[in-house]
Scaffold this motif. Structure first.
Motif, PDB file in Angstrom:
ATOM      1  N   LEU A   4       0.860  -1.178   0.000  1.00 49.77           N
ATOM      2  CA  LEU A   4       0.000   0.000   0.000  1.00 49.77           C
ATOM      3  C   LEU A   4       0.893   1.224   0.000  1.00 49.77           C
ATOM      4  O   LEU A   4       1.829   1.315   0.807  1.00 49.77           O
ATOM      5  CB  LEU A   4      -0.888   0.039   1.245  1.00 49.77           C
ATOM      6  N   LYS A   5       0.614   2.151  -0.874  1.00 50.82           N
ATOM      7  CA  LYS A   5       1.436   3.346  -0.963  1.00 50.82           C
ATOM      8  C   LYS A   5       0.560   4.576  -0.983  1.00 50.82           C
ATOM      9  O   LYS A   5      -0.230   4.767  -1.898  1.00 50.82           O
ATOM     10  CB  LYS A   5       2.298   3.296  -2.227  1.00 50.82           C
ATOM     11  N   GLU A   6       0.690   5.404   0.076  1.00 54.07           N
ATOM     12  CA  GLU A   6      -0.045   6.656   0.132  1.00 54.07           C
ATOM     13  C   GLU A   6       0.770   7.781  -0.490  1.00 54.07           C
ATOM     14  O   GLU A   6       2.009   7.767  -0.433  1.00 54.07           O
ATOM     15  CB  GLU A   6      -0.375   7.057   1.576  1.00 54.07           C
ATOM     16  N   PHE A  37      -7.227   6.107   7.821  1.00 56.70           N
ATOM     17  CA  PHE A  37      -7.104   6.464   9.225  1.00 56.70           C
ATOM     18  C   PHE A  37      -6.171   7.661   9.324  1.00 56.70           C
ATOM     19  O   PHE A  37      -5.422   7.973   8.396  1.00 56.70           O
ATOM     20  CB  PHE A  37      -6.524   5.303  10.035  1.00 56.70           C
ATOM     21  N   ARG A  38      -6.196   8.315  10.458  1.00 55.17           N
ATOM     22  CA  ARG A  38      -5.256   9.401  10.697  1.00 55.17           C
ATOM     23  C   ARG A  38      -4.847   9.410  12.155  1.00 55.17           C
ATOM     24  O   ARG A  38      -5.581   8.944  13.035  1.00 55.17           O
ATOM     25  CB  ARG A  38      -5.858  10.741  10.295  1.00 55.17           C
ATOM     26  N   GLN A  39      -3.663   9.950  12.385  1.00 54.26           N
ATOM     27  CA  GLN A  39      -3.163  10.080  13.748  1.00 54.26           C
ATOM     28  C   GLN A  39      -2.457  11.416  13.895  1.00 54.26           C
ATOM     29  O   GLN A  39      -1.454  11.678  13.231  1.00 54.26           O
ATOM     30  CB  GLN A  39      -2.217   8.938  14.112  1.00 54.26           C
ATOM     31  N   TYR A  95      -3.122   7.354   6.957  1.00 57.55           N
ATOM     32  CA  TYR A  95      -2.751   6.002   6.540  1.00 57.55           C
ATOM     33  C   TYR A  95      -3.902   5.349   5.788  1.00 57.55           C
ATOM     34  O   TYR A  95      -5.061   5.534   6.162  1.00 57.55           O
ATOM     35  CB  TYR A  95      -2.443   5.127   7.758  1.00 57.55           C
ATOM     36  N   CYS A  96      -3.580   4.559   4.793  1.00 54.84           N
ATOM     37  CA  CYS A  96      -4.595   3.675   4.238  1.00 54.84           C
ATOM     38  C   CYS A  96      -4.325   2.256   4.720  1.00 54.84           C
ATOM     39  O   CYS A  96      -3.179   1.900   5.046  1.00 54.84           O
ATOM     40  CB  CYS A  96      -4.668   3.741   2.716  1.00 54.84           C
ATOM     41  N   GLY A 113      -0.310   1.145   5.052  1.00 53.80           N
ATOM     42  CA  GLY A 113       0.721   1.894   4.373  1.00 53.80           C
ATOM     43  C   GLY A 113       1.592   2.636   5.366  1.00 53.80           C
ATOM     44  O   GLY A 113       1.383   2.568   6.580  1.00 53.80           O
ATOM     45  N   GLN A 114       2.567   3.363   4.837  1.00 54.10           N
ATOM     46  CA  GLN A 114       3.515   4.060   5.694  1.00 54.10           C
ATOM     47  C   GLN A 114       3.027   5.434   6.116  1.00 54.10           C
ATOM     48  O   GLN A 114       3.599   6.043   7.029  1.00 54.10           O
ATOM     49  CB  GLN A 114       4.865   4.183   4.975  1.00 54.10           C
TER      50      GLN A 114
END
Length: 122
Positions: A4-6, A37-39, A95-96, A113-114
């Protein structure tokens, strides 16, 4: 290992827009839900939005409903998060993730993903 690549993060002023991309494989898009998602610094991971692989059903967090839109382009193996009317409180690493569930809790999403940084500031 699922790749997975954001991409698409950056610095934007309040009220502005950004479009995030999550590129993966066709297999993933056909059989797995994809979520964003997010942080934010010092805060817990927060589910933002997710989309079903089967019927395209979508779920949004209350904090972003009406401002963010999740979509996918099968031909490009990519899921997007269009973010409009951005606020400083949207600042976070995004993030995905993929999984066989459709909800906004991180449990059940097996591949991540990263991340890509989004900063909303004037």
């Amino acid at each position: 290992q699922v790749q997975l690549k954001e991409s698409g993060g950056g610095l934007v002023q309040p009220g502005g827009s950004l479009r995030l991309s999550c590129t993966t494989s066709r297999f993933i898009l056909d059989y797995y839900s994809v979520a964003w998602f997010r942080q934010a610094p010092g805060k817990e991971l927060e589910g933002v939005s997710c989309m079903s692989s089967t019927d395209g059903d979508t779920v949004y967090a209350d904090s972003v409903a009406g401002r963010f839109t999740i979509s996918r382009d099968i031909a490009k193996n990519t899921v997007y998060l269009q973010m409009n009317s951005l606020k400083p409180e949207d600042t976070a690493v995004y993030y995905c993730a993929t999984g066989r569930i459709l909800w906004l809790k991180p449990e059940g999403y097996d591949n991540w993903g990263q991340g890509t940084q989004v900063t909303v500031s004037s």
